[in-house]
Every structure is written in structure tokens, then in C-alpha cells.
Design a protein around this motif. Structure first.
Motif, PDB file in Angstrom:
ATOM      1  N   LEU B  54      38.740 -53.859  17.106  1.00 39.28           N
ATOM      2  CA  LEU B  54      38.341 -52.465  17.223  1.00 39.28           C
ATOM      3  C   LEU B  54      38.785 -51.914  18.578  1.00 39.28           C
ATOM      4  O   LEU B  54      38.764 -52.607  19.579  1.00 39.28           O
ATOM      5  CB  LEU B  54      36.815 -52.339  17.119  1.00 39.28           C
ATOM      6  N   LYS B  55      39.180 -50.644  18.546  1.00 37.32           N
ATOM      7  CA  LYS B  55      39.465 -49.976  19.813  1.00 37.32           C
ATOM      8  C   LYS B  55      38.311 -49.002  20.040  1.00 37.32           C
ATOM      9  O   LYS B  55      38.024 -48.155  19.198  1.00 37.32           O
ATOM     10  CB  LYS B  55      40.792 -49.227  19.711  1.00 37.32           C
ATOM     11  N   VAL B  56      37.622 -49.169  21.163  1.00 36.50           N
ATOM     12  CA  VAL B  56      36.430 -48.352  21.406  1.00 36.50           C
ATOM     13  C   VAL B  56      36.589 -47.533  22.687  1.00 36.50           C
ATOM     14  O   VAL B  56      37.028 -48.045  23.716  1.00 36.50           O
ATOM     15  CB  VAL B  56      35.170 -49.257  21.539  1.00 36.50           C
ATOM     16  N   LYS B  57      36.272 -46.258  22.577  1.00 39.19           N
ATOM     17  CA  LYS B  57      36.313 -45.397  23.765  1.00 39.19           C
ATOM     18  C   LYS B  57      34.990 -44.642  23.836  1.00 39.19           C
ATOM     19  O   LYS B  57      34.493 -44.139  22.827  1.00 39.19           O
ATOM     20  CB  LYS B  57      37.478 -44.406  23.616  1.00 39.19           C
ATOM     21  N   ILE B  58      34.407 -44.604  25.032  1.00 42.19           N
ATOM     22  CA  ILE B  58      33.126 -43.917  25.170  1.00 42.19           C
ATOM     23  C   ILE B  58      33.225 -42.780  26.186  1.00 42.19           C
ATOM     24  O   ILE B  58      33.711 -42.968  27.294  1.00 42.19           O
ATOM     25  CB  ILE B  58      32.019 -44.905  25.611  1.00 42.19           C
ATOM     26  N   ASP B  59      32.801 -41.595  25.769  1.00 45.04           N
ATOM     27  CA  ASP B  59      32.771 -40.425  26.650  1.00 45.04           C
ATOM     28  C   ASP B  59      31.329 -39.975  26.850  1.00 45.04           C
ATOM     29  O   ASP B  59      30.505 -40.146  25.963  1.00 45.04           O
ATOM     30  CB  ASP B  59      33.499 -39.247  25.969  1.00 45.04           C
ATOM     31  N   GLU B  60      31.064 -39.362  28.000  1.00 42.42           N
ATOM     32  CA  GLU B  60      29.739 -38.771  28.190  1.00 42.42           C
ATOM     33  C   GLU B  60      29.945 -37.285  28.504  1.00 42.42           C
ATOM     34  O   GLU B  60      29.986 -36.883  29.668  1.00 42.42           O
ATOM     35  CB  GLU B  60      28.984 -39.488  29.323  1.00 42.42           C
ATOM     36  N   PRO B  61      30.099 -36.448  27.468  1.00 38.41           N
ATOM     37  CA  PRO B  61      30.437 -35.045  27.704  1.00 38.41           C
ATOM     38  C   PRO B  61      29.297 -34.281  28.378  1.00 38.41           C
ATOM     39  O   PRO B  61      29.520 -33.234  28.987  1.00 38.41           O
ATOM     40  CB  PRO B  61      30.690 -34.495  26.298  1.00 38.41           C
ATOM     41  N   LEU B  62      28.095 -34.809  28.262  1.00 40.61           N
ATOM     42  CA  LEU B  62      26.913 -34.129  28.766  1.00 40.61           C
ATOM     43  C   LEU B  62      26.005 -35.229  29.288  1.00 40.61           C
ATOM     44  O   LEU B  62      25.947 -36.289  28.702  1.00 40.61           O
ATOM     45  CB  LEU B  62      26.241 -33.438  27.568  1.00 40.61           C
ATOM     46  N   ASN B  63      25.334 -34.966  30.386  1.00 37.01           N
ATOM     47  CA  ASN B  63      24.423 -35.972  30.920  1.00 37.01           C
ATOM     48  C   ASN B  63      23.452 -36.458  29.835  1.00 37.01           C
ATOM     49  O   ASN B  63      22.660 -35.683  29.314  1.00 37.01           O
ATOM     50  CB  ASN B  63      23.661 -35.338  32.084  1.00 37.01           C
ATOM     51  N   GLY B  64      23.556 -37.737  29.456  1.00 38.96           N
ATOM     52  CA  GLY B  64      22.636 -38.273  28.452  1.00 38.96           C
ATOM     53  C   GLY B  64      23.092 -38.108  27.010  1.00 38.96           C
ATOM     54  O   GLY B  64      22.344 -38.381  26.087  1.00 38.96           O
ATOM     55  N   VAL B  65      24.323 -37.633  26.807  1.00 41.50           N
ATOM     56  CA  VAL B  65      24.880 -37.560  25.443  1.00 41.50           C
ATOM     57  C   VAL B  65      26.221 -38.303  25.451  1.00 41.50           C
ATOM     58  O   VAL B  65      27.048 -38.060  26.314  1.00 41.50           O
ATOM     59  CB  VAL B  65      25.096 -36.106  24.971  1.00 41.50           C
ATOM     60  N   TRP B  66      26.390 -39.207  24.498  1.00 39.24           N
ATOM     61  CA  TRP B  66      27.616 -40.006  24.471  1.00 39.24           C
ATOM     62  C   TRP B  66      28.366 -39.815  23.162  1.00 39.24           C
ATOM     63  O   TRP B  66      27.760 -39.756  22.092  1.00 39.24           O
ATOM     64  CB  TRP B  66      27.276 -41.494  24.645  1.00 39.24           C
ATOM     65  N   GLU B  67      29.701 -39.734  23.291  1.00 40.93           N
ATOM     66  CA  GLU B  67      30.567 -39.735  22.104  1.00 40.93           C
ATOM     67  C   GLU B  67      31.269 -41.080  22.075  1.00 40.93           C
ATOM     68  O   GLU B  67      31.913 -41.456  23.052  1.00 40.93           O
ATOM     69  CB  GLU B  67      31.619 -38.627  22.216  1.00 40.93           C
ATOM     70  N   ILE B  68      31.137 -41.770  20.975  1.00 42.06           N
ATOM     71  CA  ILE B  68      31.773 -43.076  20.867  1.00 42.06           C
ATOM     72  C   ILE B  68      32.874 -42.999  19.807  1.00 42.06           C
ATOM     73  O   ILE B  68      32.606 -42.619  18.665  1.00 42.06           O
ATOM     74  CB  ILE B  68      30.740 -44.159  20.483  1.00 42.06           C
ATOM     75  N   TYR B  69      34.102 -43.284  20.216  1.00 40.15           N
ATOM     76  CA  TYR B  69      35.232 -43.270  19.275  1.00 40.15           C
ATOM     77  C   TYR B  69      35.594 -44.702  18.947  1.00 40.15           C
ATOM     78  O   TYR B  69      35.836 -45.507  19.845  1.00 40.15           O
ATOM     79  CB  TYR B  69      36.440 -42.560  19.893  1.00 40.15           C
ATOM     80  N   ILE B  70      35.608 -45.002  17.667  1.00 45.27           N
ATOM     81  CA  ILE B  70      35.926 -46.370  17.243  1.00 45.27           C
ATOM     82  C   ILE B  70      37.113 -46.300  16.285  1.00 45.27           C
ATOM     83  O   ILE B  70      37.106 -45.510  15.339  1.00 45.27           O
ATOM     84  CB  ILE B  70      34.730 -47.009  16.515  1.00 45.27           C
ATOM     85  N   GLU B  71      38.109 -47.138  16.559  1.00 43.51           N
ATOM     86  CA  GLU B  71      39.269 -47.153  15.670  1.00 43.51           C
ATOM     87  C   GLU B  71      39.512 -48.578  15.200  1.00 43.51           C
ATOM     88  O   GLU B  71      39.460 -49.507  16.001  1.00 43.51           O
ATOM     89  CB  GLU B  71      40.491 -46.633  16.428  1.00 43.51           C
ATOM     90  N   LYS B  72      39.708 -48.723  13.913  1.00 43.70           N
ATOM     91  CA  LYS B  72      39.971 -50.079  13.389  1.00 43.70           C
ATOM     92  C   LYS B  72      41.461 -50.352  13.484  1.00 43.70           C
ATOM     93  O   LYS B  72      42.279 -49.596  12.969  1.00 43.70           O
ATOM     94  CB  LYS B  72      39.494 -50.175  11.937  1.00 43.70           C
ATOM     95  N   MET B  73      41.789 -51.449  14.182  1.00 41.46           N
ATOM     96  CA  MET B  73      43.201 -51.757  14.407  1.00 41.46           C
ATOM     97  C   MET B  73      43.780 -52.570  13.243  1.00 41.46           C
ATOM     98  O   MET B  73      43.095 -53.363  12.641  1.00 41.46           O
ATOM     99  CB  MET B  73      43.354 -52.573  15.702  1.00 41.46           C
TER     100      MET B  73
END
Lengths: 297, 73
Positions: B54-73
């Protein structure tokens, strides 16, 4: 003293009726009357005024009623604690203020339950003032409050700090930077006076020479969720905890308004009776002290 | 295929359960965007995502809110 007669008296005053009390307690009316009479004899005072309109407590009866409530509640807690000794299912009873209890607490409770299997939580959401009062009275051992509070019987563990912000539906404001004068043109939705956070809001207002009453206060509510839905509908602005609006900020259905240098900061804490001996409760407090601090979301 | 899971306001273990359900359907090249706002979800999800592939990327666009992007390789 018989607990049964105290209970009979309590229920009778509560329902203002001997017949309803009798039904509730699965007893006959004469049995209830007998129990109340024996209580009156024992305390050597008249407790009830009987009339054709029903029953009313005397002055002495009112005092006994207040104590009866506490005694019966304590008895119930004792039974619950005893039950959980023999039961593998354990229960921790605690009190929490709403801002913390609804948004931050559930995660750490979940983590605790993962570590201590078979533990259940029984949480009552009340105002910070009432959490403190009930712990002082010994009705409960553990509570979560906004702010800090300690005395010779109560220990306070400060868990962290958080903020409140002015918020509005983005459609009703031209800019997210407003002056004090501009802000007072909007209707204000505000948490009611029973909530500790209301004091914080008023303190910040007064340190900026703003009188809360100069606003058109549209609604005072005891629930941030109710306030939020009015603000979402564009009916006005409010000051609410950051924790309660993350979803709306992310969806951009609410925006934070910056009003000069007004900052609404508050702490939240765990308070507990210093007399706790129950190992499970002590474990819970230690867990919150250590791991819990990190896991408050 | 791109899946979106909105878990704002949802606490453990709901987000992990929702993610597991979608992960079961994921084919090579598919991706998931998961939005969460509880930090404990972040740690339990990171544990779950340690499986390889898996390729995982984590962003925190707002203090205390996370966007997690997961891609199956």
C-alpha cells in the motif's frame, strides 16, 4: 433506621401521593402509611401533611426528603460497586461536562476498554458546576470538567487546553476578519449560564470592553449542538469549542471569525475524590494521566 | 476506482471498520480517501495499514482533521 421506610417516604413525597408510591414500590397503601408512621415515630417529628388534595412534606419532611435522596442514591452506588465485585463485568460511574465528554472522552474510554476487558462506563453529562458539587458530596468519585478545581478532598489533573472561536455560516459574512462593532450587528447564539464556558466567553468580552447584553442574543442554549444547527442555518453567530466544529470547518459550512485579538482559551481537567480505593478506578485515573492525555482527540 | 470515506465525528472503532470493509474490495490501482477527526483513529489506522503493498499519504488540512490517501500497488 429501616431503609424501606425511608424509601416509602421518599417516593410518597416524590409522587405527592401515597397511592402512586405504593404502586411504584409494589406495596399496599396501608403498608406505606405504616412505614412513614414508623419513620415519624423514630425521628420524633411529623413529616407529612395529609389533606384531601394529597400529601405535602412538612418543614422537617423537606429536610428528611433531601437527605433521603442522598442516602438512597449512595446505597444504590454501594450496591452497584458490590455487584461489580462479584461480576466479571465492571462498571465505572463518572460525570462529565458536555464539551469534553461528547467530543474528547470517547476515544480514551475505548482505549481503556481495549486494555481492561469487561469494563463498562456509565457517564452522566452535566454542567461543570454540578460535576464538582456531586463529587464534593460524595455522589461520584470521578469527573471531567472545564477549567480546574481542587480542594482538600478533591485532586485535580489538568489534561490540556483548548479554544473556542467565533463562528458563522460563510454566507452571512463578507469577511472572516471583523471588528468588535461589526460583530455586534449579528444575532448571537450563546451557551447558557450554567456552563463554565459561558464565564470564559463573558470574561473575554469584558476584557475587550464588550457587554454581552449589547448583542442581540437570539438564543441561550445548554447544548452546543443546538447552537451549531442555528448557526449552520445562517441565523447568527456564536462562540463554540473548536472540538465541536471540526467537521463543519472541513466541509466549509462554518468559518472561524477573527475578531481583533479576542482569544477564548480554557483548560479541561479530571477531578477525583482523594478517598478512592477501588483499584479499577485508580487504574482508570492513572491511565488518563498517562496514556489518556495523548489520546484526547 | 476511487473510494471516499467520510468519518468526521466518528470515533473508534467505526472508521477502522469502514476502512476494512472497503479495503476488502480494493483492486490493484484503486485508491481510498479517508477523512477523520480523532487522533486515536489515526494511530489505530496506521497500525492496520502496515501491511505491505500500500502507498499511504497523510495530510492534516485543518488542525485535528486528517485526510488519509491509500493506494493499492
Amino acid at each position: 433506621m429501616e431503609l424501606a421506610s425511608l424509601r416509602a417516604f421518599y417516593q410518597t413525597v416524590y409522587y405527592k401521593s401515597i397511592s402512586i408510591a405504593a404502586k411504584e414500590l409494589y406495596l399496599s397503601q396501608p403498608a406505606i402509611s405504616m412505614q412513614i408512621k414508623s419513620l415519624e415515630q423514630e425521628l420524633n417529628t411529623k413529616l407529612l401533611e395529609r389533606s384531601n388534595k394529597g400529601v405535602k412534606p412538612t418543614e422537617a419532611g423537606n429536610i428528611v426528603y433531601e437527605y433521603a435522596q442522598k442516602i438512597l442514591e449512595l446505597y444504590e452506588h454501594m450496591n452497584k460497586d458490590l455487584e461489580s465485585l462479584t461480576n466479571t463485568q465492571r462498571n465505572i460511574f463518572m460525570l462529565s461536562c458536555q464539551s469534553f465528554g461528547h467530543y474528547s472522552l470517547p476515544c480514551s474510554l475505548y482505549e481503556f476498554k481495549k486494555k481492561f476487558k469487561g469494563v463498562d462506563f456509565d457517564i452522566e453529562y452535566i454542567s461543570t458546576d454540578n460535576v464538582i458539587r456531586n463529587i464534593e458530596k460524595g455522589m461520584c468519585d470521578i469527573g471531567f470538567i472545564e477549567g480546574e478545581y481542587a480542594n482538600e478532598d478533591i485532586e485535580c489533573i489538568t489534561l490540556g487546553a483548548s479554544r473556542m472561536y467565533f463562528v458563522a455560516n460563510p454566507e452571512i459574512v463578507n469577511s472572516n476578519i471583523l471588528t468588535k462593532e461589526e460583530i455586534s450587528r449579528y444575532s448571537l447564539f450563546i451557551i447558557d449560564k450554567k456552563c463554565y464556558l459561558r464565564q470564559i466567553i463573558e470574561d473575554v468580552f469584558s476584557s475587550h470592553a464588550i457587554d454581552v447584553h449589547s448583542f442581540n442574543i437570539y438564543m441561550e442554549s445548554s447544548s452546543f449542538e443546538a447552537i451549531k444547527s442555528s448557526v449552520l442555518a445562517g441565523e447568527g453567530i456564536s462562540v463554540v469549542p473548536y472540538l465541536s466544529i471540526k467537521k463543519e470547518l472541513y466541509n466549509k459550512s462554518l468559518i472561524i471569525l477573527e475578531v481583533e485579538d479576542m482569544v477564548f482559551k480554557y483548560h479541561y481537567s479530571l477531578i477525583h475524590s482523594k478517598k478512592i480505593t477501588d483499584p479499577l478506578k485508580l487504574n482508570f485515573i492513572n491511565f488518563i494521566k498517562g496514556y489518556g492525555k495523548k489520546s484526547f482527540c | 476506482m476511487r473510494y471516499d470515506i467520510d468519518c468526521l465525528g466518528e470515533m473508534c472503532p467505526v472508521p477502522v471498520l469502514k476502512l476494512k470493509e472497503i479495503m476488502g474490495k480494493l483492486k490493484k490501482g484503486d485508491s481510498v480517501k479517508l477523512v477523520i477527526d480523532h487522533s486515536c483513529v489515526l494511530s489505530s489506522i496506521s497500525d492496520y495499514l502496515k501491511h505491505g503493498g500500500l502507498k499511504v499519504k497523510i495530510d492534516e488540512p485543518l488542525n485535528g482533521v486528517w485526510e488519509i490517501y491509500i493506494e493499492k500497488m
